[in-house]
Write a protein that holds these residues in place. Structure first.
Motif, PDB file in Angstrom:
ATOM      1  N   GLN A   1     -17.436 -17.441 -24.794  1.00 43.70           N
ATOM      2  CA  GLN A   1     -18.577 -16.753 -24.191  1.00 43.70           C
ATOM      3  C   GLN A   1     -19.450 -17.742 -23.414  1.00 43.70           C
ATOM      4  O   GLN A   1     -19.923 -17.444 -22.316  1.00 43.70           O
ATOM      5  CB  GLN A   1     -19.427 -16.088 -25.271  1.00 43.70           C
ATOM      6  N   LYS A   2     -19.660 -18.897 -24.003  1.00 39.35           N
ATOM      7  CA  LYS A   2     -20.469 -19.912 -23.341  1.00 39.35           C
ATOM      8  C   LYS A   2     -19.819 -20.344 -22.032  1.00 39.35           C
ATOM      9  O   LYS A   2     -20.495 -20.527 -21.009  1.00 39.35           O
ATOM     10  CB  LYS A   2     -20.649 -21.116 -24.276  1.00 39.35           C
TER      11      LYS A   2
ATOM     12  N   THR B   1     -17.597 -17.562 -29.565  1.00 39.35           N
ATOM     13  CA  THR B   1     -18.823 -18.147 -29.045  1.00 39.35           C
ATOM     14  C   THR B   1     -18.573 -19.166 -27.947  1.00 39.35           C
ATOM     15  O   THR B   1     -19.224 -19.129 -26.894  1.00 39.35           O
ATOM     16  CB  THR B   1     -19.617 -18.808 -30.188  1.00 39.35           C
ATOM     17  N   MET B   2     -17.622 -20.072 -28.127  1.00 38.41           N
ATOM     18  CA  MET B   2     -17.393 -21.120 -27.148  1.00 38.41           C
ATOM     19  C   MET B   2     -16.865 -20.542 -25.841  1.00 38.41           C
ATOM     20  O   MET B   2     -17.231 -20.991 -24.756  1.00 38.41           O
ATOM     21  CB  MET B   2     -16.415 -22.169 -27.701  1.00 38.41           C
TER      22      MET B   2
ATOM     23  N   TYR C   1     -21.247 -19.836 -18.232  1.00 40.47           N
ATOM     24  CA  TYR C   1     -21.358 -20.965 -17.315  1.00 40.47           C
ATOM     25  C   TYR C   1     -20.695 -20.635 -15.976  1.00 40.47           C
ATOM     26  O   TYR C   1     -21.239 -20.918 -14.900  1.00 40.47           O
ATOM     27  CB  TYR C   1     -20.722 -22.218 -17.924  1.00 40.47           C
TER      28      TYR C   1
ATOM     29  N   VAL D   1     -18.110 -27.021 -22.575  1.00 38.96           N
ATOM     30  CA  VAL D   1     -18.171 -26.383 -23.900  1.00 38.96           C
ATOM     31  C   VAL D   1     -17.569 -27.276 -24.980  1.00 38.96           C
ATOM     32  O   VAL D   1     -17.365 -26.840 -26.117  1.00 38.96           O
ATOM     33  CB  VAL D   1     -17.459 -25.009 -23.883  1.00 38.96           C
TER      34      VAL D   1
END
Length: 349
Positions: A214-215, A211-212, A219, A237
């Protein structure tokens, strides 16, 4: 011209039908139904089962007496495992007698197994490229090309790429006009814009599951025109720069710097293909430090300069893109230096 298409059992049906339709339509446009004589060759059986439960009635088999062949194409079987020695022997005998030869999709494996691709550069379907490289490490494979010409050899990526290959051969045989009206009738590009990795496929394949990360990737893609240092992206992140770089490489298989560079190249490719914006403006809007940086990274990642890429794949008119010829002579197509080829030399912002 007799076009022989070798169709192994389980053949990708469009590998046969696509090129056959192009040659048929080109002959019709020439006003000469006999301009191309397309024959489907089986590996033994009188009928061939293709994908989509289609069946082809073979014109000939590899065991029939030899007849003259102008162009020999080997279609692919998407699920093939074994290579029939009888097919290899037939290819070794027939290819040297043809004016030109080639493959579509995994058909390139048969040509390679027959020892017919020494010192050649080829392409195949992107899903099969890594396997091909492992099996035939001495043969150069371009996993992004739609089709490649190397002397009398022409290879295509697979499925619809057989249509691109056939159009290239029609243009070679009868000129651009016939190839163009054939492509228009078939509602396809004469030369489609981009390679197999078009539409961001190479980035989609590198999107992480964590998840992190992907974030962070989201961005980067949303702020491609901004400076994107490791420290800055890690901060967005909530990770330390060192941990962010380590986790990113583990999850994505590449460094944050390389991902940023590829994202910028991908954005620049779309602008080069679809707009007439000057190269300097494209470089700035995609976050490159300057045009030289964009040129250097293009040469490293896709093997051509931005100007050369636009001249090949642009979809606007030459007149609408006046900057295309403004590159300094002798520099635009100069190979990247050793320093340029080093991963560490990629600028991060």
């Amino acid at each position: 011209m007799r076009i022989a298409i070798l169709a192994p059992p389980g053949v990708q049906s469009l590998d046969v039908v696509g090129p056959a339709e192009i040659f048929w339509e080109a002959a019709r446009r020439l006003g000469d139904p006999g301009a191309y004589d397309v024959q489907v060759i089986s590996t033994g059986a009188p009928t061939i089962g293709g994908t989509g439960k289609l069946r082809f009635l073979a014109d000939r088999t590899i065991f029939d007496p030899d007849e003259p062949i102008d162009t020999l194409l080997v279609a692919g079987d998407p699920s093939f495992q074994d290579i029939d020695p009888e097919v290899i022997a037939w290819l070794q005998r027939r290819v040297p007698t043809a004016r030109r030869f080639g493959s579509i999709c995994t058909g390139v494996f048969l040509l390679a197994a027959a020892g017919l691709l020494q010192d050649k550069r080829v392409t195949t379907h992107w899903e099969c490229a890594e396997r091909f490289s492992r099996q035939f490490p001495d043969i150069a494979v371009d996993a992004d090309a739609i089709y490649l010409r190397d002397g009398p050899l022409i290879t295509a990526a697979g499925v619809t790429a057989g249509i691109d290959l056939a159009l290239a051969l029609v243009e070679e045989d009868h000129g651009r006009h016939i190839a163009m009206i054939t492509a228009r009738y078939m509602v396809v590009f004469l030369r489609r814009p981009g390679g197999q990795s078009q539409f961001s496929a190479h980035l989609v394949g590198q999107m992480a599951e964590t998840t992190m990360i992907q974030k962070a990737q989201a961005y980067i893609l949303a702020n491609i025109d901004h400076p994107l240092s490791v420290d800055h992206v890690a901060q967005t992140v909530g990770m330390s720069p060192r941990n962010f770089a380590r986790v990113f490489r583990r999850e994505v298989g590449t460094t944050p710097a390389d991902f940023v560079a590829m994202a910028r190249v991908d954005a620049a490719r779309r602008l080069l293909e679809d707009t007439a914006q000057p190269l300097q403006r494209i470089a700035a809007s995609c976050g490159f430090a300057d045009m030289n940086t964009m040129r250097r990274i293009f040469a490293k990642t896709i093997g051509v300069t931005p100007a050369a890429y636009r001249s090949r794949f642009h979809t606007v008119s030459q007149a609408a893109a006046p900057d295309m010829e403004r590159q300094p002579k002798g520099r635009a197509d100069r190979p990247a230096s050793k320093a340029d080829r080093m991963t560490r030399s990629l600028p991060f912002n």
